[in-house]
Write a protein that holds these residues in place. Structure first.
Motif, PDB file in Angstrom:
ATOM      1  N   GLU A 100       0.823  -1.207   0.000  1.00  0.00           N
ATOM      2  CA  GLU A 100       0.000   0.000   0.000  1.00  0.00           C
ATOM      3  C   GLU A 100       0.855   1.254   0.000  1.00  0.00           C
ATOM      4  OE1 GLU A 100      -2.559  -0.351   3.326  1.00  0.00           O
ATOM      5  OE2 GLU A 100      -3.795  -1.964   2.457  1.00  0.00           O
ATOM      6  N   GLU A 101       1.956   1.263   0.774  1.00  0.00           N
ATOM      7  CA  GLU A 101       2.838   2.424   0.795  1.00  0.00           C
ATOM      8  C   GLU A 101       3.479   2.653  -0.564  1.00  0.00           C
ATOM      9  OE1 GLU A 101       5.660   2.020   3.897  1.00  0.00           O
ATOM     10  OE2 GLU A 101       4.200   2.300   5.519  1.00  0.00           O
ATOM     11  N   GLU A 102       3.874   1.565  -1.217  1.00  0.00           N
ATOM     12  CA  GLU A 102       4.457   1.686  -2.550  1.00  0.00           C
ATOM     13  C   GLU A 102       3.439   2.228  -3.538  1.00  0.00           C
ATOM     14  OE1 GLU A 102       7.073   1.758  -5.583  1.00  0.00           O
ATOM     15  OE2 GLU A 102       7.507   1.408  -3.463  1.00  0.00           O
ATOM     16  N   GLU A 103       2.199   1.758  -3.438  1.00  0.00           N
ATOM     17  CA  GLU A 103       1.130   2.260  -4.303  1.00  0.00           C
ATOM     18  C   GLU A 103       0.849   3.730  -4.019  1.00  0.00           C
ATOM     19  OE1 GLU A 103      -1.831   2.391  -7.151  1.00  0.00           O
ATOM     20  OE2 GLU A 103      -0.275   0.884  -6.791  1.00  0.00           O
ATOM     21  N   GLU A 104       0.887   4.119  -2.745  1.00  0.00           N
ATOM     22  CA  GLU A 104       0.658   5.517  -2.380  1.00  0.00           C
ATOM     23  C   GLU A 104       1.769   6.401  -2.924  1.00  0.00           C
ATOM     24  OE1 GLU A 104      -1.316   8.780  -0.569  1.00  0.00           O
ATOM     25  OE2 GLU A 104      -1.936   6.766  -1.167  1.00  0.00           O
ATOM     26  N   ARG A 105       3.027   5.951  -2.826  1.00  0.00           N
ATOM     27  CA  ARG A 105       4.140   6.739  -3.370  1.00  0.00           C
ATOM     28  C   ARG A 105       3.997   6.899  -4.879  1.00  0.00           C
ATOM     29  NH1 ARG A 105       7.286   3.966   0.626  1.00  0.00           N
ATOM     30  NH2 ARG A 105       7.729   2.280  -0.872  1.00  0.00           N
ATOM     31  N   ARG A 106       3.593   5.816  -5.544  1.00  0.00           N
ATOM     32  CA  ARG A 106       3.414   5.897  -6.994  1.00  0.00           C
ATOM     33  C   ARG A 106       2.291   6.861  -7.359  1.00  0.00           C
ATOM     34  NH1 ARG A 106       0.160   4.315 -10.610  1.00  0.00           N
ATOM     35  NH2 ARG A 106      -1.172   3.271  -9.094  1.00  0.00           N
ATOM     36  N   ARG A 107       1.170   6.784  -6.593  1.00  0.00           N
ATOM     37  CA  ARG A 107       0.041   7.661  -6.878  1.00  0.00           C
ATOM     38  C   ARG A 107       0.399   9.123  -6.658  1.00  0.00           C
ATOM     39  NH1 ARG A 107      -3.605  10.425  -4.416  1.00  0.00           N
ATOM     40  NH2 ARG A 107      -2.790   9.871  -2.356  1.00  0.00           N
ATOM     41  N   LYS A 108       1.132   9.389  -5.551  1.00  0.00           N
ATOM     42  CA  LYS A 108       1.504  10.763  -5.266  1.00  0.00           C
ATOM     43  C   LYS A 108       2.483  11.296  -6.305  1.00  0.00           C
ATOM     44  CE  LYS A 108       0.645  11.052  -0.302  1.00  0.00           C
ATOM     45  NZ  LYS A 108       1.219  11.350   1.029  1.00  0.00           N
ATOM     46  N   ALA A 116       1.697  14.465  -8.407  1.00  0.00           N
ATOM     47  CA  ALA A 116       2.587  15.620  -8.407  1.00  0.00           C
ATOM     48  C   ALA A 116       2.975  16.012  -9.825  1.00  0.00           C
ATOM     49  CB  ALA A 116       3.839  15.311  -7.584  1.00  0.00           C
ATOM     50  N   GLY A 117       3.220  14.997 -10.672  1.00  0.00           N
ATOM     51  CA  GLY A 117       3.543  15.305 -12.062  1.00  0.00           C
ATOM     52  C   GLY A 117       2.389  15.978 -12.776  1.00  0.00           C
ATOM     53  N   ALA A 118       1.160  15.480 -12.539  1.00  0.00           N
ATOM     54  CA  ALA A 118      -0.012  16.087 -13.171  1.00  0.00           C
ATOM     55  C   ALA A 118      -0.235  17.503 -12.659  1.00  0.00           C
ATOM     56  CB  ALA A 118      -1.244  15.231 -12.908  1.00  0.00           C
TER      57      ALA A 118
END
Length: 585
Positions: A488-496, A500-502
Motif C-alpha cells: 500500500e505504501e508503494e502504491e501511495e508513493r506511486r500515486r503521489k 505531483a507530475g499532473a
C-alpha cells in the motif's frame, strides 16, 4: 477398561527385539504417581462442582454440614458453594494463552517455519494450548505429544492418568522417559478373559529418540486381575506385543527411531517444587475451600430455617363481602409458593461481611480478584480503566507470567521435536533449527485498547512498524499485514508521484485543478467553504483532503490556508468557476 487407541509414530523401524528388556522406573515412582493422581482427581472434582465428594465423602472437611430436607423429602447435609475454583481456572487459561503464541525460527529455515504453520493449523494448536493451560491449572500438569497420523504431523494432549513421566528429570526439568499405558482386554483360545498392560515408551537411546512397544500380563493364573496402569513392570510377566493386540489391528514394531533428539512428549506445568508439578493451590491448602463452603452453607440454612416470609396474597384470596383474606392450608403449605424474606432471626449483615472476607481470601489463594470477575461483594466502584484493572489483577498476571516461564521453553522443545519428526517423513527433508516460542500473557482487553497502546508507543518511537503489528496481530499474522502495508505504501508513493507530475503540468499551464475529477472538485469546494465559515478546523480539513480524498498535500494546504492569501483566493475563485461551468479544464 477400554483400550487407548494406538496412534504412535508410523516411521520405518526395526521389528527386532530391543537390546534392553524394557525399562524399570526408579523405586517409589509408582507410589508418587498414585499420590499425584489422587490429588489430581480431587482438583477435578472441585472444578466440576462435586465438592461434597471431596469435603464429605473423602472426609476432608473440618466443619459440620448440618442436614436439611430436600424437595424430594430426602434429608442430606446442606453444602452450598460459589465455585470460584472453576472460574479461576478458566480465567487463568484466558490470561495465559488467550493470545496466539509466536513461533520463531532462525533466518534461512523457511521450510521449517512453513511446516510449523501447517502443524498448528492441522491440530488447531491455539485452541489446544488453551485447553492444555486450563488442564495445568486443574491437574497441575498437562502432557503434549507429537504423533504422525493420516493428516500429517500433529500435536495432541494426553491424559496424565495414562501418560506417565516414569524417568528422572533432565537438566531442563523435563522427564527423560515417558510411558503411555493402557489396559487391553481379550479372550484366549479357551474363551477365558485376559487383561494385558500395553506400554508405549518414549525416550532417548544413544542420542536418538525412540518409541518402544511392550506388553505385560499378571503372573500365574491371575491374568484377569490386572486393573491399574500404575504398577511396577518388574512385578508383571512380559509377553509378545502380538499377544495383546486385538484381531485386525496391525502389530507395531518393537522399536522405531523418531529422528528427534528428545522424547516426543513434553510436560506443561505452572510451577515446580523439587521437580514435582505444583498447582496454584496445594492439597493441604484446601482449608479455604472448606471454609467458604461452610460459610455459604450456614447462610443458606439460616435463610431456610430462620427467616420470616411474606406471603403474596392474590386478589382471589380476599372475600369481597367481608374484605378478609381467606387463607387456607394451601396458602401456607404449598411448597411452590413464592415468598419474600422480610425479617431474619439472625444478623444477616455480619454473616454477609464474614462471607465476603472468606470469599476474598479464597480468591487471593486462587490468584484472582473480585474486580477481574466483574463484581465487588463489599460494594465500592469497579475499575473504570484498563490501567486500574491491571493493578488489581497483579496477582493474576504474576501467576500467568510464572506459567509462561515454564511453558514457553517446553513449547519450544515441542515444536523442535515436531519438525524433527516431520522432516523425516517422505518428500519432506528440510533443515531443522531449534524453535523459540513466545507467549503473550495479558488481561483481556478489546482491540481498540490494544491499538491505542501500540499507537502511543509507536508515536513515542519505542516500536518499529513490524513490532507494532506483532503486538496487535501476533508474529504469524504480522507477516501478512506487513507485506500488505508495504504494498500500500508503494502504491501511495506511486500515486503521489503521478499526482505531483499532473499538478506540475497543470500549474505550468495556469490550471492548478486540471487533473481533478468533477467529484473531487465538488468535495474540495464543500470542505473549503466549511473552513471559511468556521465550521471545520483547517487541520481537520487538511486531513480529509489528503488522507480521505487523495489530494496532493501542497495543493491541499493552499486550499485551506488563510483567505488573505492571494494565490489561495485566486485558486478558490477558479475552483468555483470550474464547478459553475461543469468542467475542470
Amino acid at each position: 477398561m477400554s483400550a487407548m487407541p494406538n496412534n504412535g509414530l508410523r516411521l520405518a523401524g526395526s521389528t527386532a527385539a530391543p537390546k534392553t528388556a524394557g525399562y524399570v522406573a526408579p523405586a517409589g515412582t509408582m507410589d508418587e504417581l498414585r499420590r499425584r493422581r489422587r490429588v489430581r482427581h480431587i482438583f477435578r472434582d472441585l472444578h466440576s462442582g462435586r465438592w461434597s465428594r471431596v469435603l464429605l465423602d473423602l472426609q476432608m472437611s473440618q466443619h459440620r454440614y448440618r442436614d436439611l430436607a430436600r424437595h424430594s423429602g430426602k434429608i442430606e447435609p446442606l453444602l452450598a458453594k460459589v465455585n470460584f475454583f472453576r472460574l479461576a481456572n478458566s480465567f487463568h487459561a484466558t490470561v495465559t494463552a488467550g493470545n496466539p503464541v509466536n513461533t520463531i525460527v532462525a533466518d534461512g529455515f523457511d521450510e521449517q517455519s512453513d511446516a510449523i504453520d501447517a502443524i498448528r493449523t492441522t491440530c488447531l494448536f491455539d485452541t489446544l494450548l488453551m485447553e492444555a493451560v486450563r488442564a495445568v491449572n486443574i491437574d497441575c500438569e498437562a502432557p503434549l505429544r507429537v504423533s504422525v497420523t493420516d493428516a500429517g504431523t500433529v500435536i495432541t494432549q494426553d491424559d496424565p492418568d495414562q501418560t506417565l513421566p516414569v524417568g528422572p528429570a533432565g537438566p531442563d526439568g523435563q522427564p527423560t522417559v515417558w510411558e503411555r499405558r493402557w489396559i487391553v482386554e481379550r479372550k484366549d483360545a479357551a474363551g477365558r478373559a485376559m487383561r494385558f498392560l500395553r506400554v508405549e515408551r518414549h525416550r532417548v537411546l544413544n542420542g536418538r529418540g525412540v518409541i518402544e512397544q511392550e506388553a505385560y500380563k499378571a503372573s500365574g493364573d491371575r491374568a484377569w486381575a490386572l486393573s491399574d496402569v500404575l504398577v511396577d513392570l518388574d512385578s508383571l510377566v512380559r509377553v509378545e506385543v502380538a499377544d495383546a493386540i486385538t484381531g485386525g489391528t496391525p502389530v507395531p514394531p518393537d522399536m522405531v527411531e523418531t529422528g528427534a533428539s528428545y522424547p516426543a512428549i513434553v510436560q506443561l506445568v505452572a510451577d515446580r517444587e523439587r521437580g514435582e508439578p505444583m498447582g496454584k493451590i496445594a492439597e493441604h491448602d484446601l482449608d479455604i475451600i472448606d471454609e467458604s463452603a461452610a460459610a455459604f452453607s450456614r447462610m443458606s440454612r439460616a435463610h431456610d430455617l430462620h427467616s420470616t416470609p411474606l406471603l403474596r396474597v392474590s386478589e382471589q384470596m380476599v372475600d369481597k363481602k367481608t374484605g378478609k383474606v381467606q387463607l387456607g392450608d394451601d396458602g401456607v403449605l404449598d411448597p411452590e409458593k413464592i415468598v419474600e424474606y422480610i425479617a431474619q432471626g439472625f444478623d444477616l449483615g455480619r454473616m454477609l461481611e464474614a462471607l465476603d472476607r472468606i470469599l476474598g481470601l479464597q480468591l487471593v489463594m486462587l490468584r484472582m480478584s473480585q474486580a477481574l470477575l466483574g463484581f465487588k461483594m463489599g460494594g465500592g466502584s469497579a475499575p473504570d480503566s484498563y490501567e486500574k484493572l491491571r493493578l488489581e489483577g497483579t496477582n493474576t498476571l504474576a501467576w500467568a507470567r510464572q506459567t509462561t516461564a515454564y511453558c514457553a521453553p517446553a513449547l519450544g522443545r515441542l515444536f523442535t521435536v515436531a519438525t524433527q519428526i516431520d522432516a523425516r517423513l517422505p518428500l519432506r527433508g528440510y533443515a531443522v533449527a531449534p524453535v523459540t516460542v513466545e507467549m503473550r500473557p495479558e488481561l483481556p482487553k478489546d482491540r481498540v485498547e490494544l491499538v491505542r497502546e501500540v499507537a502511543e508507543e509507536r508515536r513515542a518511537g519505542l516500536l518499529s512498524l513490524e513490532s507494532a503489528l506483532t503486538k496487535v496481530n501476533g508474529a504469524n499474522g504480522a507477516r501478512g499485514e506487513l507485506e500488505k502495508l508495504l504494498r500500500e505504501e508503494e502504491e501511495e508513493r506511486r500515486r503521489k508521484a503521478e499526482q505531483a507530475g499532473a499538478l506540475a503540468a497543470a500549474q505550468a499551464k495556469g490550471k492548478p485543478f486540471a487533473y481533478l475529477s468533477g467529484e473531487q472538485l465538488k468535495v474540495a469546494l464543500e470542505i473549503v467553504q466549511g473552513v471559511d465559515s468556521g465550521k471545520m478546523a483547517a487541520d481537520a480539513a487538511l486531513g480529509l483532503l489528503v488522507q480521505l480524498y487523495g489530494f496532493d498535500e501542497d495543493l491541499a494546504r493552499r486550499m485551506v490556508a488563510s483567505q488573505a492569501d492571494l494565490t489561495r483566493r485566486q485558486e478558490m475563485n477558479l475552483l468555483g468557476d470550474l464547478l459553475s461551468n461543469g468542467s475542470a479544464t
